[in-house]
Write a protein that holds these residues in place. Structure first.
Motif, PDB file in Angstrom:
ATOM      1  N   PHE A 246      30.047  37.316  48.671  1.00 51.83           N
ATOM      2  CA  PHE A 246      31.488  37.304  47.710  1.00 51.83           C
ATOM      3  C   PHE A 246      31.454  38.205  46.555  1.00 51.83           C
ATOM      4  N   GLU A 247      30.273  38.176  45.905  1.00 48.46           N
ATOM      5  CA  GLU A 247      30.305  38.746  44.560  1.00 48.46           C
ATOM      6  C   GLU A 247      29.743  40.069  44.591  1.00 48.46           C
ATOM      7  N   ALA A 248      29.136  40.609  45.572  1.00 55.49           N
ATOM      8  CA  ALA A 248      28.550  41.773  45.483  1.00 55.49           C
ATOM      9  C   ALA A 248      29.130  42.907  46.732  1.00 55.49           C
ATOM     10  N   ILE A 249      29.322  42.414  47.707  1.00 55.18           N
ATOM     11  CA  ILE A 249      29.811  43.031  49.102  1.00 55.18           C
ATOM     12  C   ILE A 249      31.196  43.240  49.151  1.00 55.18           C
ATOM     13  N   LEU A 250      32.087  42.118  49.187  1.00 56.28           N
ATOM     14  CA  LEU A 250      33.316  42.074  49.721  1.00 56.28           C
ATOM     15  C   LEU A 250      34.080  42.872  48.368  1.00 56.28           C
ATOM     16  N   PRO A 251      33.841  42.770  47.131  1.00 53.90           N
ATOM     17  CA  PRO A 251      34.563  43.664  46.133  1.00 53.90           C
ATOM     18  C   PRO A 251      34.412  45.156  46.528  1.00 53.90           C
ATOM     19  N   LYS A 252      33.357  45.452  47.006  1.00 53.14           N
ATOM     20  CA  LYS A 252      32.924  46.834  47.121  1.00 53.14           C
ATOM     21  C   LYS A 252      33.986  47.212  48.336  1.00 53.14           C
ATOM     22  N   LEU A 253      34.307  46.471  49.310  1.00 51.12           N
ATOM     23  CA  LEU A 253      35.272  46.841  50.365  1.00 51.12           C
ATOM     24  C   LEU A 253      36.897  46.515  49.824  1.00 51.12           C
ATOM     25  N   GLY A 254      37.101  46.392  48.491  1.00 52.63           N
ATOM     26  CA  GLY A 254      38.097  46.041  47.981  1.00 52.63           C
ATOM     27  C   GLY A 254      38.773  44.710  48.231  1.00 52.63           C
ATOM     28  N   ILE A 255      38.186  43.745  48.463  1.00 54.14           N
ATOM     29  CA  ILE A 255      38.410  42.414  48.530  1.00 54.14           C
ATOM     30  C   ILE A 255      37.859  41.635  47.515  1.00 54.14           C
ATOM     31  N   ARG A 256      38.792  41.360  46.443  1.00 53.22           N
ATOM     32  CA  ARG A 256      38.224  40.640  45.255  1.00 53.22           C
ATOM     33  C   ARG A 256      38.320  39.164  45.460  1.00 53.22           C
ATOM     34  N   VAL A 257      37.023  38.525  45.057  1.00 51.98           N
ATOM     35  CA  VAL A 257      36.746  37.071  44.982  1.00 51.98           C
ATOM     36  C   VAL A 257      36.702  36.389  43.648  1.00 51.98           C
ATOM     37  N   GLN A 258      37.615  35.471  43.259  1.00 54.69           N
ATOM     38  CA  GLN A 258      37.759  34.936  41.962  1.00 54.69           C
ATOM     39  C   GLN A 258      37.134  33.512  42.148  1.00 54.69           C
ATOM     40  N   PHE A 259      36.022  33.428  41.031  1.00 54.02           N
ATOM     41  CA  PHE A 259      35.125  32.298  41.455  1.00 54.02           C
ATOM     42  C   PHE A 259      35.631  31.275  40.520  1.00 54.02           C
ATOM     43  N   VAL A 260      35.851  29.982  40.965  1.00 51.02           N
ATOM     44  CA  VAL A 260      36.248  28.758  40.180  1.00 51.02           C
ATOM     45  C   VAL A 260      35.375  27.557  40.435  1.00 51.02           C
TER      46      VAL A 260
ATOM     47  N   VAL B   1      36.741  36.115  56.475  1.00 48.86           N
ATOM     48  CA  VAL B   1      37.554  36.561  55.348  1.00 48.86           C
ATOM     49  C   VAL B   1      38.326  37.905  55.698  1.00 48.86           C
ATOM     50  N   VAL B   2      37.716  38.989  56.778  1.00 53.36           N
ATOM     51  CA  VAL B   2      38.166  40.171  56.942  1.00 53.36           C
ATOM     52  C   VAL B   2      39.427  40.068  58.165  1.00 53.36           C
ATOM     53  N   THR B   3      39.384  38.851  58.530  1.00 51.56           N
ATOM     54  CA  THR B   3      40.534  38.721  59.544  1.00 51.56           C
ATOM     55  C   THR B   3      41.926  38.382  58.774  1.00 51.56           C
ATOM     56  N   LEU B   4      41.770  37.881  57.773  1.00 49.69           N
ATOM     57  CA  LEU B   4      43.008  37.323  56.980  1.00 49.69           C
ATOM     58  C   LEU B   4      43.053  38.292  55.531  1.00 49.69           C
ATOM     59  N   ALA B   5      42.119  39.044  55.200  1.00 53.00           N
ATOM     60  CA  ALA B   5      42.276  39.720  54.080  1.00 53.00           C
ATOM     61  C   ALA B   5      41.998  41.261  54.017  1.00 53.00           C
ATOM     62  N   GLU B   6      42.545  41.962  53.301  1.00 54.30           N
ATOM     63  CA  GLU B   6      42.387  43.509  53.537  1.00 54.30           C
ATOM     64  C   GLU B   6      42.110  43.971  51.943  1.00 54.30           C
ATOM     65  N   ALA B   7      41.500  45.265  51.627  1.00 56.32           N
ATOM     66  CA  ALA B   7      41.498  45.963  50.566  1.00 56.32           C
ATOM     67  C   ALA B   7      42.743  45.689  49.691  1.00 56.32           C
ATOM     68  N   GLY B   8      42.549  45.328  48.310  1.00 56.94           N
ATOM     69  CA  GLY B   8      43.754  45.009  47.538  1.00 56.94           C
ATOM     70  C   GLY B   8      43.856  43.367  47.543  1.00 56.94           C
ATOM     71  N   ASP B   9      43.447  42.646  48.613  1.00 58.06           N
ATOM     72  CA  ASP B   9      43.796  41.332  48.541  1.00 58.06           C
ATOM     73  C   ASP B   9      42.723  40.717  47.721  1.00 58.06           C
ATOM     74  N   ASP B  10      43.001  39.168  47.554  1.00 54.18           N
ATOM     75  CA  ASP B  10      41.581  38.211  46.922  1.00 54.18           C
ATOM     76  C   ASP B  10      41.793  36.855  47.596  1.00 54.18           C
ATOM     77  N   ILE B  11      40.401  36.490  47.439  1.00 46.16           N
ATOM     78  CA  ILE B  11      40.575  35.009  47.917  1.00 46.16           C
ATOM     79  C   ILE B  11      39.855  34.159  46.651  1.00 46.16           C
ATOM     80  N   VAL B  12      40.147  32.844  46.614  1.00 46.02           N
ATOM     81  CA  VAL B  12      39.818  32.278  45.369  1.00 46.02           C
ATOM     82  C   VAL B  12      38.589  31.293  46.020  1.00 46.02           C
ATOM     83  N   SER B  13      37.533  31.211  45.567  1.00 42.65           N
ATOM     84  CA  SER B  13      36.248  30.529  46.052  1.00 42.65           C
ATOM     85  C   SER B  13      35.647  29.711  45.136  1.00 42.65           C
ATOM     86  N   ALA B  14      35.060  28.490  45.427  1.00 42.98           N
ATOM     87  CA  ALA B  14      34.172  27.904  44.646  1.00 42.98           C
ATOM     88  C   ALA B  14      32.819  28.617  44.190  1.00 42.98           C
ATOM     89  N   THR B  15      32.510  28.139  43.318  1.00 42.54           N
ATOM     90  CA  THR B  15      31.037  29.048  42.740  1.00 42.54           C
ATOM     91  C   THR B  15      30.034  28.338  43.306  1.00 42.54           C
TER      92      THR B  15
END
Ligand SMILES: *Cc1c(COP(=O)(O)O)cnc(C)c1O
Length: 430
Positions: A118-132, A94-108
């Motif tokens: 995805f839910e608790a750690i990445l958002p604290k580093l500024g990478i949002r994860v949208q669950f679908v 994830v951190v190879t292709l995304a940085e703070a301010g970016d997001d990824i879309v992930s299955a739940t």
């Protein structure tokens, strides 16, 4: 016959190894931290990526290199990079292709540790994860925004083993200039080569079936080598990288390396600087496991199919989920993709709910009660009282986890012994 034409079972034994000067048949374990430079020019070239070669085992190691080449060939990818765990392989990807301010879309319906990352750690580093919803490819499309960098799925999800339509999600990803990342741990390349179905990056926890004996933790990322990182969505690849002399990974690599942009950045940025490297000893353990992956997976699948069919007809069993059961909600989709079996996992509900489930686990002989999957031995877990006990019953139900759910990872024991163990425990649990 050229080695490229070898079948999967042959590659599992031979791919990636060139016998060295010692004539050692087994892959040697190179227990070294570092490698001698031939001269200062050689050293400078290695550091500038003008020449590829060993510098330091955090970055690459000859034993790990055999593992990486073998997995790349088994997955049908261009290159693989091994890590100290499946978890660190996912984070590094994830951190190879995304940085703070970016997001990824992930299955739940993810592996629990990935969900927490995805839910608790990445958002604290500024990478949002949208669950679908993995069952609805349209839900991925609706969540894609201007700073989405990738889509993420697992082949067989948690907790009820729903199969994901890899091609449909890949189509959505590619329509939007995004790569599809697939965690294929539950299928392994023996059951599914996701790259053939559109995946751009495949992740496997080596800890599970690929290693196969519950003896080492590791993970590996395989790059299909065909995603265009210069499509406008990946500034980490298209803009100059200040840490690599202003290199633009998407456009500046010399021709033979150009398709390996993702694998190279994965190795030289997060692996090099965050440091979650696999040990050469563990790489050897995984190579040993991979040699028998095809025969083991065939047996895991045959045993699991038999267990699922037996449980489905058992009076003490409320319900069974296994993608290889003809009336399973995932059967139609899974049977389009899986031609060598439906995996080693079976989940079921025992009549009598939570209490009966706990009793069954306490009484069952032969199955090991622990939190792992993909061991050669049969494993059992009651998620509601263990891995998911911090969630309320409502939260558990929302993720598809019912109080009666028992998770089985079916091992390589003689099938009648597995069935007898389940029957004896079910008889006293109800
Ligand atoms: C186990 C597992 C992981 C994490 O791998 P580790 O090697 O335990 O860190 C990720 N995804 C899936 C599907 C897994 O089963």
């Amino acid at each position: 016959m050229s080695p490229e034409a070898y079948h999967f079972d042959t590659l599992a034994l031979h791919a990636g190894q060139s016998v060295d000067a010692t004539q050692s048949r087994g892959v040697p374990v190179y227990r070294t931290t570092s490698y001698l430079f031939k001269n200062t020019e050689h050293a400078a070239n290695l550091f500038a990526l003008k020449e590829l070669g060993n510098i330091y085992t955090r970055l690459m190691n000859p034993t790990t290199d055999v593992l990486e080449q073998r997995v790349a060939q088994l997955e049908g990818g261009a290159a693989s990079v091994a890590f100290s765990s499946g978890t660190s392989a996912i984070f590094s990807t994830v951190v190879t292709l995304a940085e703070a301010g970016d997001d990824i879309v992930s299955a739940t319906n993810l592996y629990g540790g990935t969900y927490t990352q995805f839910e608790a750690i990445l958002p604290k580093l500024g990478i949002r994860v949208q669950f679908v919803d993995a069952k609805d490819p349209g839900s991925f499309e609706r969540a894609i925004g201007p700073r989405t960098r990738a889509l993420y799925i697992e082949t067989i999800g948690n907790p009820v083993l729903d199969f994901t339509d890899v091609q449909a999600v890949a189509r959505v990803a590619h329509d939007h200039g995004l790569p599809l990342i697939v965690d294929g741990t539950f299928t392994t390349p023996y059951l599914l080569r996701s790259i053939e179905h559109g995946a751009d990056i495949v992740i496997n926890s080596l800890t599970k079936w690929m290693g196969g004996h519950g003896s080492a933790i590791g993970g590996i990322v395989t790059d299909a080598g065909r995603f265009d990182w210069n499509g406008g969505r990946h500034p980490l690849f298209s803009e100059p990288d200040a840490n690599y002399h202003g290199l633009r990974w998407a456009t500046d690599l010399p021709e033979p390396l150009a398709p390996l942009a993702f694998a190279l950045r994965l190795r030289t940025v997060p692996l090099r600087n965050l440091g979650a490297c696999v040990s050469p000893d563990n790489s050897w353990i995984f190579l040993q496991g991979l040699e028998t992956l095809p025969v083991r997976m065939a047996r895991h699948c045959a045993n699991a199919q038999r267990v699922a069919e037996h449980l489905a007809a058992h009076p003490q069993v409320a319900w069974v989920r296994y993608p290889g059961l003809k009336d399973d909600p995932s059967y139609a989709l899974a049977s389009r993709y899986l031609h060598n079996g439906f995996g080693g996992m079976v989940v079921f509900g025992v009549k009598g709910g939570y209490e009966a489930a706990v009793r069954l686990i306490d009484r069952i002989e032969l199955f090991s009660h622990l939190a792992n999957v993909g061991d050669a031995k049969s494993l059992i877990l009651h998620p509601a009282s263990t891995s998911h006990s911090q969630l309320t019953e409502e939260q558990q139900r929302a993720s598809g986890l019912t109080p009666d759910l028992i998770r089985l990872s079916i091992g390589l024991e003689y099938p009648d012994d597995i069935i007898t163990a389940l029957d004896e425990a079910l008889a006293t649990a109800g």
